[in-house]
Write an enzyme that holds these catalytic residues in place. Structure first.
Site, PDB file in Angstrom:
ATOM      1  N   GLN A  21       0.844  -1.201   0.000  1.00  0.00           N
ATOM      2  CA  GLN A  21       0.000   0.000   0.000  1.00  0.00           C
ATOM      3  C   GLN A  21       0.874   1.243   0.000  1.00  0.00           C
ATOM      4  O   GLN A  21       0.368   2.354  -0.138  1.00  0.00           O
ATOM      5  CB  GLN A  21      -0.881   0.009   1.250  1.00  0.00           C
ATOM      6  CG  GLN A  21      -1.775  -1.207   1.365  1.00  0.00           C
ATOM      7  CD  GLN A  21      -2.442  -1.277   2.730  1.00  0.00           C
ATOM      8  OE1 GLN A  21      -3.424  -0.607   2.983  1.00  0.00           O
ATOM      9  NE2 GLN A  21      -1.901  -2.095   3.617  1.00  0.00           N
TER      10      GLN A  21
ATOM     11  N   HIS B  50      -1.331   1.289  -4.493  1.00  0.00           N
ATOM     12  CA  HIS B  50      -1.731   2.691  -4.309  1.00  0.00           C
ATOM     13  C   HIS B  50      -0.836   3.639  -5.099  1.00  0.00           C
ATOM     14  O   HIS B  50      -0.830   4.843  -4.857  1.00  0.00           O
ATOM     15  CB  HIS B  50      -1.724   3.068  -2.816  1.00  0.00           C
ATOM     16  CG  HIS B  50      -2.868   2.444  -2.051  1.00  0.00           C
ATOM     17  ND1 HIS B  50      -2.943   2.443  -0.683  1.00  0.00           N
ATOM     18  CD2 HIS B  50      -3.983   1.795  -2.480  1.00  0.00           C
ATOM     19  CE1 HIS B  50      -4.052   1.818  -0.296  1.00  0.00           C
ATOM     20  NE2 HIS B  50      -4.695   1.414  -1.369  1.00  0.00           N
TER      21      HIS B  50
ATOM     22  N   CYS C 224      -0.905  12.322 -16.686  1.00  0.00           N
ATOM     23  CA  CYS C 224      -1.866  13.286 -17.222  1.00  0.00           C
ATOM     24  C   CYS C 224      -3.263  12.665 -17.193  1.00  0.00           C
ATOM     25  O   CYS C 224      -3.471  11.570 -17.717  1.00  0.00           O
ATOM     26  CB  CYS C 224      -1.482  13.669 -18.652  1.00  0.00           C
ATOM     27  SG  CYS C 224      -2.755  14.657 -19.456  1.00  0.00           S
TER      28      CYS C 224
ATOM     29  N   CYS D 146      -1.254  18.434 -23.775  1.00  0.00           N
ATOM     30  CA  CYS D 146      -2.596  18.148 -24.328  1.00  0.00           C
ATOM     31  C   CYS D 146      -3.683  18.954 -23.622  1.00  0.00           C
ATOM     32  O   CYS D 146      -4.845  18.915 -24.016  1.00  0.00           O
ATOM     33  CB  CYS D 146      -2.911  16.657 -24.215  1.00  0.00           C
ATOM     34  SG  CYS D 146      -3.395  16.151 -22.541  1.00  0.00           S
TER      35      CYS D 146
ATOM     36  N   ASN E 137       2.440  -6.624  13.512  1.00  0.00           N
ATOM     37  CA  ASN E 137       2.029  -5.219  13.606  1.00  0.00           C
ATOM     38  C   ASN E 137       2.138  -4.786  15.064  1.00  0.00           C
ATOM     39  O   ASN E 137       1.923  -5.575  15.972  1.00  0.00           O
ATOM     40  CB  ASN E 137       0.572  -5.068  13.131  1.00  0.00           C
ATOM     41  CG  ASN E 137       0.254  -3.654  12.687  1.00  0.00           C
ATOM     42  OD1 ASN E 137       0.939  -3.098  11.819  1.00  0.00           O
ATOM     43  ND2 ASN E 137      -0.769  -3.056  13.261  1.00  0.00           N
TER      44      ASN E 137
END
Ligand code: NAD
Length: 261
Positions: free
Chosen positions: A100, A118, A126, A152, A214
């Site tokens: 992530q 992500h 663009c 563009c 964790n």
């Protein structure tokens, strides 16, 4: 639970994937979202500074807010967790890292099969014609007072997923890996951000064993075979020993930004 149980699980894997979150990079000096007390989201509404609507509404404000912070990421280096994972890919059963994180540190540590679901802060894209370019090109335009627009006419956006945006096609590859793996190692994620957090029950339902490392308890702990609530650096360093891994490579400088597509 112990690191020995974690090592046993990794040793028994033949198709291991790692799912990593912001907690993997805090020991590189990059704050995460949930456990940080630096007030970033207390003082700045994320729906203004980190959402696609906020970006479209005021792209200059967006780049002013993120410019300095994204520039700082350039100075960060991989830590022991990134390096152990790179070694596990080179010498062990690790096939894929689903991350992530947008900081590019897995690649900087030498991992090659990294799905950045992500996006990555080094690139920009663009919104009109999908052209890709280094983010620094756009930051320089904004610093010079020019609007962040491509030739563009389209708006140029950092190639990271903002609140309100769909995930890129790489997420489909991540789902396929979650279904195909026999072991999933979840590191440094609160598992509160969907749809990525859904990869854990998906792997579990497909028969994979799951390990979670964790600092804080999380919503998928009950699904895991091994759960360790501890600092990642010390845990991953300790994991390397029974697996006889040699995560010796010194942190390398992150690669430069990719060339425009
Ligand atoms: P999160 O901030 O929601 O959760 C991070 C978890 O890591 C927390 O539960 C915390 O307890 C744990 N943690 C932090 N440091 C740790 C350590 N040293 N050892 C062990 N555990 C530790 O992160 P998330 O689940 O990845 O979701 C946040 C979202 O924000 C993601 O979508 C990500 O894209 C983005 N983000 C990315 C970065 C980055 O690229 N480094 C940094 C911040 C946020």
């Amino acid at each position: 639970m112990s690191v020995a149980a974690l090592a046993e699980l990794v040793r028994g894997a033949s198709h291991l994937i790692a799912l990593t979150g912001a907690g993997v990079s805090t020991e590189s000096g990059i704050p995460d979202f949930r456990s940080t007390a630096d007030g970033l989201w207390r003082d700045n509404d994320p729906m203004k500074v980190a959402s696609i609507d906020g970006f479209r509404g005021d792209p200059i404000r967006f780049y002013r807010f993120w410019g300095e912070r994204l520039g700082e990421l350039e100075t960060k280096r991989p830590n022991v967790t990134h390096r152990v994972l790179a070694t596990l890919e080179r010498e062990g059963p690790l096939r894929t890292i689903v991350t992530q994180n947008i900081d590019g540190l897995h690649t900087a540590a030498g991992s090659t099969n990294v799905l950045e679901v992500h996006g990555c802060f080094r690139r920009a894209r663009c919104l009109g014609c999908d052209a890709s370019m280094p983010l620094e090109v756009v930051l320089a335009m904004v610093a010079a007072g020019q609007p962040p627009r491509h030739a563009c006419g389209g708006l140029i956006k950092p190639d990271v997923v903002l609140f309100g945006e769909a995930l890129p096609p790489t997420f489909g590859l991540a789902e396929a890996e979650a279904r195909a793996c026999d072991t999933m190692l979840v590191l440094g994620s609160s598992l509160e951000v969907y749809p990525v957090a859904g990869l854990v029950p998906m792997a579990r339902e497909s028969g994979a064993r799951v390990a979670i490392v964790n600092r804080d308890p999380g919503p998928c702990d009950h699904l895991a075979d091994v759960v360790i609530h501890a600092e990642l650096g010390e845990t991953m360093r300790a994991l390397g020993e029974p697996l006889a891994l040699a995560p010796s490579a010194e942190p390398s400088a992150p690669e430069g930004p990719p060339s425009p597509a």
